[in-house]
Design a protein around this motif. Structure first.
Motif, PDB file in Angstrom:
ATOM      1  N   ASP A 118     -25.930   1.470   3.160  1.00 39.56           N
ATOM      2  CA  ASP A 118     -26.210   2.738   3.859  1.00 39.56           C
ATOM      3  C   ASP A 118     -25.072   3.099   4.818  1.00 39.56           C
ATOM      4  N   GLU A 119     -24.259   2.116   5.138  1.00 36.94           N
ATOM      5  CA  GLU A 119     -23.121   2.327   6.036  1.00 36.94           C
ATOM      6  C   GLU A 119     -22.249   3.470   5.489  1.00 36.94           C
ATOM      7  N   ILE A 120     -21.735   4.312   6.397  1.00 42.33           N
ATOM      8  CA  ILE A 120     -20.819   5.378   5.959  1.00 42.33           C
ATOM      9  C   ILE A 120     -19.426   4.783   5.907  1.00 42.33           C
ATOM     10  N   ASN A 121     -18.939   4.501   4.689  1.00 37.03           N
ATOM     11  CA  ASN A 121     -17.678   3.784   4.584  1.00 37.03           C
ATOM     12  C   ASN A 121     -16.990   4.011   3.234  1.00 37.03           C
ATOM     13  N   ALA A 122     -15.694   3.806   3.205  1.00 34.90           N
ATOM     14  CA  ALA A 122     -14.916   3.880   1.968  1.00 34.90           C
ATOM     15  C   ALA A 122     -13.635   3.083   2.171  1.00 34.90           C
ATOM     16  N   PHE A 123     -13.137   2.496   1.089  1.00 29.45           N
ATOM     17  CA  PHE A 123     -11.898   1.719   1.165  1.00 29.45           C
ATOM     18  C   PHE A 123     -11.005   2.070  -0.018  1.00 29.45           C
ATOM     19  N   ALA A 124      -9.712   2.181   0.267  1.00 28.54           N
ATOM     20  CA  ALA A 124      -8.748   2.383  -0.824  1.00 28.54           C
ATOM     21  C   ALA A 124      -7.850   1.151  -0.856  1.00 28.54           C
ATOM     22  N   ALA A 125      -8.080   0.281  -1.844  1.00 28.20           N
ATOM     23  CA  ALA A 125      -7.219  -0.896  -1.983  1.00 28.20           C
ATOM     24  C   ALA A 125      -5.898  -0.452  -2.620  1.00 28.20           C
ATOM     25  N   PRO A 126      -4.776  -1.098  -2.263  1.00 32.04           N
ATOM     26  CA  PRO A 126      -3.486  -0.700  -2.825  1.00 32.04           C
ATOM     27  C   PRO A 126      -3.529  -0.634  -4.354  1.00 32.04           C
ATOM     28  N   LEU A 129      -7.629   1.023  -6.486  1.00 32.73           N
ATOM     29  CA  LEU A 129      -9.035   0.605  -6.595  1.00 32.73           C
ATOM     30  C   LEU A 129      -9.775   1.142  -5.368  1.00 32.73           C
ATOM     31  N   ILE A 130     -10.672   2.104  -5.600  1.00 36.80           N
ATOM     32  CA  ILE A 130     -11.291   2.831  -4.488  1.00 36.80           C
ATOM     33  C   ILE A 130     -12.803   2.604  -4.460  1.00 36.80           C
ATOM     34  N   LEU A 131     -13.310   2.277  -3.272  1.00 36.55           N
ATOM     35  CA  LEU A 131     -14.728   1.933  -3.100  1.00 36.55           C
ATOM     36  C   LEU A 131     -15.380   2.904  -2.126  1.00 36.55           C
ATOM     37  N   ILE A 132     -16.507   3.486  -2.540  1.00 40.19           N
ATOM     38  CA  ILE A 132     -17.215   4.472  -1.712  1.00 40.19           C
ATOM     39  C   ILE A 132     -18.639   3.977  -1.495  1.00 40.19           C
ATOM     40  N   SER A 133     -19.128   4.065  -0.264  1.00 39.57           N
ATOM     41  CA  SER A 133     -20.497   3.582  -0.003  1.00 39.57           C
ATOM     42  C   SER A 133     -21.531   4.649  -0.358  1.00 39.57           C
ATOM     43  N   LEU A 150     -13.087  11.725  -2.194  1.00 40.70           N
ATOM     44  CA  LEU A 150     -12.294  10.941  -3.140  1.00 40.70           C
ATOM     45  C   LEU A 150     -10.801  11.260  -3.000  1.00 40.70           C
ATOM     46  N   ALA A 151     -10.486  12.538  -2.775  1.00 41.31           N
ATOM     47  CA  ALA A 151      -9.076  12.941  -2.611  1.00 41.31           C
ATOM     48  C   ALA A 151      -8.473  12.277  -1.367  1.00 41.31           C
ATOM     49  N   HIS A 152      -9.274  12.145  -0.312  1.00 43.76           N
ATOM     50  CA  HIS A 152      -8.800  11.478   0.920  1.00 43.76           C
ATOM     51  C   HIS A 152      -8.429  10.023   0.603  1.00 43.76           C
ATOM     52  N   GLU A 153      -9.267   9.342  -0.170  1.00 45.49           N
ATOM     53  CA  GLU A 153      -8.990   7.940  -0.506  1.00 45.49           C
ATOM     54  C   GLU A 153      -7.786   7.824  -1.444  1.00 45.49           C
ATOM     55  N   VAL A 154      -7.688   8.741  -2.411  1.00 46.38           N
ATOM     56  CA  VAL A 154      -6.526   8.763  -3.318  1.00 46.38           C
ATOM     57  C   VAL A 154      -5.239   8.923  -2.490  1.00 46.38           C
ATOM     58  N   SER A 155      -5.318   9.736  -1.440  1.00 48.69           N
ATOM     59  CA  SER A 155      -4.136   9.965  -0.588  1.00 48.69           C
ATOM     60  C   SER A 155      -3.674   8.673   0.089  1.00 48.69           C
ATOM     61  N   HIS A 156      -4.629   7.817   0.472  1.00 44.06           N
ATOM     62  CA  HIS A 156      -4.245   6.525   1.068  1.00 44.06           C
ATOM     63  C   HIS A 156      -3.446   5.693   0.052  1.00 44.06           C
ATOM     64  N   VAL A 157      -3.845   5.769  -1.221  1.00 48.87           N
ATOM     65  CA  VAL A 157      -3.122   5.014  -2.266  1.00 48.87           C
ATOM     66  C   VAL A 157      -1.745   5.650  -2.499  1.00 48.87           C
ATOM     67  N   ARG A 159       0.078   7.393  -0.526  1.00 45.90           N
ATOM     68  CA  ARG A 159       0.999   7.172   0.608  1.00 45.90           C
ATOM     69  C   ARG A 159       1.194   5.686   0.944  1.00 45.90           C
ATOM     70  N   GLN A 160       0.569   4.826   0.168  1.00 43.76           N
ATOM     71  CA  GLN A 160       0.689   3.368   0.334  1.00 43.76           C
ATOM     72  C   GLN A 160       0.326   2.893   1.740  1.00 43.76           C
ATOM     73  N   HIS A 161      -0.710   3.515   2.320  1.00 44.23           N
ATOM     74  CA  HIS A 161      -1.110   3.135   3.677  1.00 44.23           C
ATOM     75  C   HIS A 161      -1.544   1.677   3.769  1.00 44.23           C
ATOM     76  N   GLY A 162      -2.203   1.182   2.710  1.00 42.36           N
ATOM     77  CA  GLY A 162      -2.674  -0.213   2.704  1.00 42.36           C
ATOM     78  C   GLY A 162      -1.522  -1.183   2.841  1.00 42.36           C
ATOM     79  N   LEU A 163      -0.454  -0.935   2.087  1.00 47.58           N
ATOM     80  CA  LEU A 163       0.702  -1.845   2.127  1.00 47.58           C
ATOM     81  C   LEU A 163       1.389  -1.822   3.495  1.00 47.58           C
ATOM     82  N   LYS A 164       1.309  -0.672   4.159  1.00 48.97           N
ATOM     83  CA  LYS A 164       1.950  -0.564   5.473  1.00 48.97           C
ATOM     84  C   LYS A 164       1.212  -1.397   6.518  1.00 48.97           C
ATOM     85  N   ALA A 165      -0.030  -1.835   6.188  1.00 49.73           N
ATOM     86  CA  ALA A 165      -0.802  -2.664   7.124  1.00 49.73           C
ATOM     87  C   ALA A 165      -0.365  -4.127   7.083  1.00 49.73           C
ATOM     88  N   ILE A 166       0.509  -4.470   6.136  1.00 49.15           N
ATOM     89  CA  ILE A 166       0.979  -5.864   6.053  1.00 49.15           C
ATOM     90  C   ILE A 166       1.869  -6.136   7.271  1.00 49.15           C
TER      91      ILE A 166
END
Lengths: 299, 162
Positions: A118-126, A129-133, A150-157, A159-166
């Motif tokens: 029920d949590e309001i959440n979404a993750f875009a893995a590098p 691979l995109i997960l929506i609650s 979905l477009a917001h999550e695609v944008s994270h992929v 722009r490679q935001h996940g990789l920038k968190a390394i």
């Protein structure tokens, strides 16, 4: 102090060339003049290469493997909601948006799954691979709003935001085996070192996605990029505002998920409004309305 | 008559001039690079080129590149599928020599690769890789996308898809 001709050459070379080239020239000169051994030269070349590795050196293939492990870790915490009709519908919209984005081709492509929470959440893995609650899907009142999420999550992929968190420095150990010069099997020690760097990398990305979230500017950038992608496909970007308004109503302050990892919906709405200008109402086409209800009525 | 021949000559000269100007090779950096009929994400896929194999660049148009595969297939690939950097394996000759499938070769890169994933999985047996594998099996074709968008009357307000 006596200046060796080789030192002078190195100094000049440093001024003229890039760092990698200097390392190559420098070590060759060093070996030729007998000041360093062949073994030392190899070692210098390796450390120079190690220092240079950043997220930009990660190939799409390596990004794919990072993304798989990040997604597998998230899907251990959040169980997948395996309802075929809903999952396929989300993939129809999401994969289309992925193809229309600025980065349609990732190593393994864009794929979407629903998380049973029920949590309001979404993750875009590098890598895509995109997960929506289920909680976030309930914030979408129509297909245009879902497309916006979905477009917001695609944008994270994209722009490679996940990789920038390394974290800085994380890839230096791994870099010893990340090089692309010759394909070969890893030795046991190289494999152990690379696995350690890999675990650290997965941990950096996981904790950013799940606990701390990206910076506000990163989220605003993902919203702005999403607006472009939505327009390219033909969805009304007002869907993003619609979804954020609904989220604002449902989001409990300080709650897990978007409540703690994303800027407040109101701030995002204000930023998106500046891009969109005057509001344009969403025309909910009968077919879109019908298929949206059919796919997500039990969400 | 003369004008007609000039037009024909012009049409022949323009693409060859572009080809001469570009005339380069790039390497596919994704699992299956898609060669499409037109420079559009909804265009049908004519052929796929496996990871690590090079294509000839004939011309570029925005984010799309007209390419020619080793088998002679001409079509359009998005720039995000291609790189000028070497990828960790060699091209077609290796495929023939080792007899490995393109999928096996696609997993043969160095660094963060299938070897590392196997180690990581062995150390973290509780992780849900099965769900990730299920996700990856869902693939929507350009034709399915086109039908989905058309039936839902989803179309760009202006300009159309580039």
């Amino acid at each position: 102090m006596k200046l060796r001709p080789s030192s002078l050459f190195l100094g000049l070379a440093f001024l003229i060339c890039g760092c990698t080239e200097v390392t190559q020239i420098g070590t060759s000169v060093g070996v030729a003049s007998g000041t360093i051994t062949q073994g030392q030269a190899q070692s210098i070349k390796r450390s120079a290469a190690a220092v240079e590795k950043t997220f930009q050196d990660i190939t799409p293939e390596q990004e794919y493997y990072i993304g798989r492990s990040v997604a597998a870790t998230i899907l251990t915490t959040y169980k997948p909601f395996d309802q075929e009709a809903a999952t396929r519908y989300v993939n129809l919209i999401g994969q289309t948006l992925g193809q229309a984005s600025g980065r349609p081709e990732t190593f393994g492509g864009y794929h979407f799954a629903i998380m049973d929470t029920d949590e309001i959440n979404a993750f875009a893995a590098p890598g895509g691979l995109i997960l929506i609650s289920r909680g976030l899907l309930r914030c979408c009142r129509n297909e245009d709003a879902l497309a916006a999420v979905l477009a917001h999550e695609v944008s994270h992929v994209e722009r490679q935001h996940g990789l920038k968190a390394i974290k800085a420095g994380r890839l230096t150990n791994a870099a010893l085996v990340v090089g692309t010069e010759v394909a070969k099997n890893l030795t046991t020690q190289e494999l152990a070192e690379a696995t350690k760097a890999f675990e650290g990398t997965i941990n950096d990305i996981f904790s950013t996605l799940v606990n701390s979230g990206y910076s506000r500017s990163t989220e605003f950038e993902a919203d702005a990029t999403a607006v472009n992608t939505l327009r390219r496909v033909g969805y009304n970007p007002e869907g993003l505002v619609d979804m954020l308004q609904e989220m604002q109503k449902r989001l409990k302050p300080g709650s897990h998920g978007f409540g703690s990892t994303h800027p407040a919906p109101k701030d995002r709405i204000d930023a998106v409004r500046k891009i969109l200008g005057k509001p344009v109402s969403i025309v909910d086409q009968p077919v879109r309305k019908q298929r949206f209800a059919a796919a997500l009525s039990k969400i | 008559m003369m004008r007609k021949w000039l037009v024909v000559l012009g049409l022949l000269l323009v693409p060859s001039a572009v080809a001469l100007a570009v005339n380069a090779r790039m390497i596919v950096q994704v699992q299956r690079g898609q060669i499409r009929a037109t420079p559009s994400y909804l265009a049908s896929v004519l052929a796929t080129v496996p990871y690590g194999v090079s294509v000839e660049i004939l011309q570029t148009k925005g984010e799309w590149m007209q390419v020619k595969s080793l088998q002679g297939q001409v079509g359009w690939m998005h720039k995000s599928a291609l790189t000028t950097k070497a990828v960790p394996m060699s091209s077609g000759s290796t495929t023939a020599k080792t007899g490995a499938t393109s999928d096996e070769l696609a997993l043969a890169g160095k660094g963060f690769n299938s070897d590392i994933e196997r180690e990581f999985k062995a150390k973290n047996k509780n992780l849900n890789f099965a769900a990730v594998d299920r996700m990856e099996r869902i693939k929507i074709s350009p034709a399915e996308m086109q039908v989905f968008l058309q039936t839902g009357a989803v179309k760009p307000l202006e300009g159309g898809v580039q």
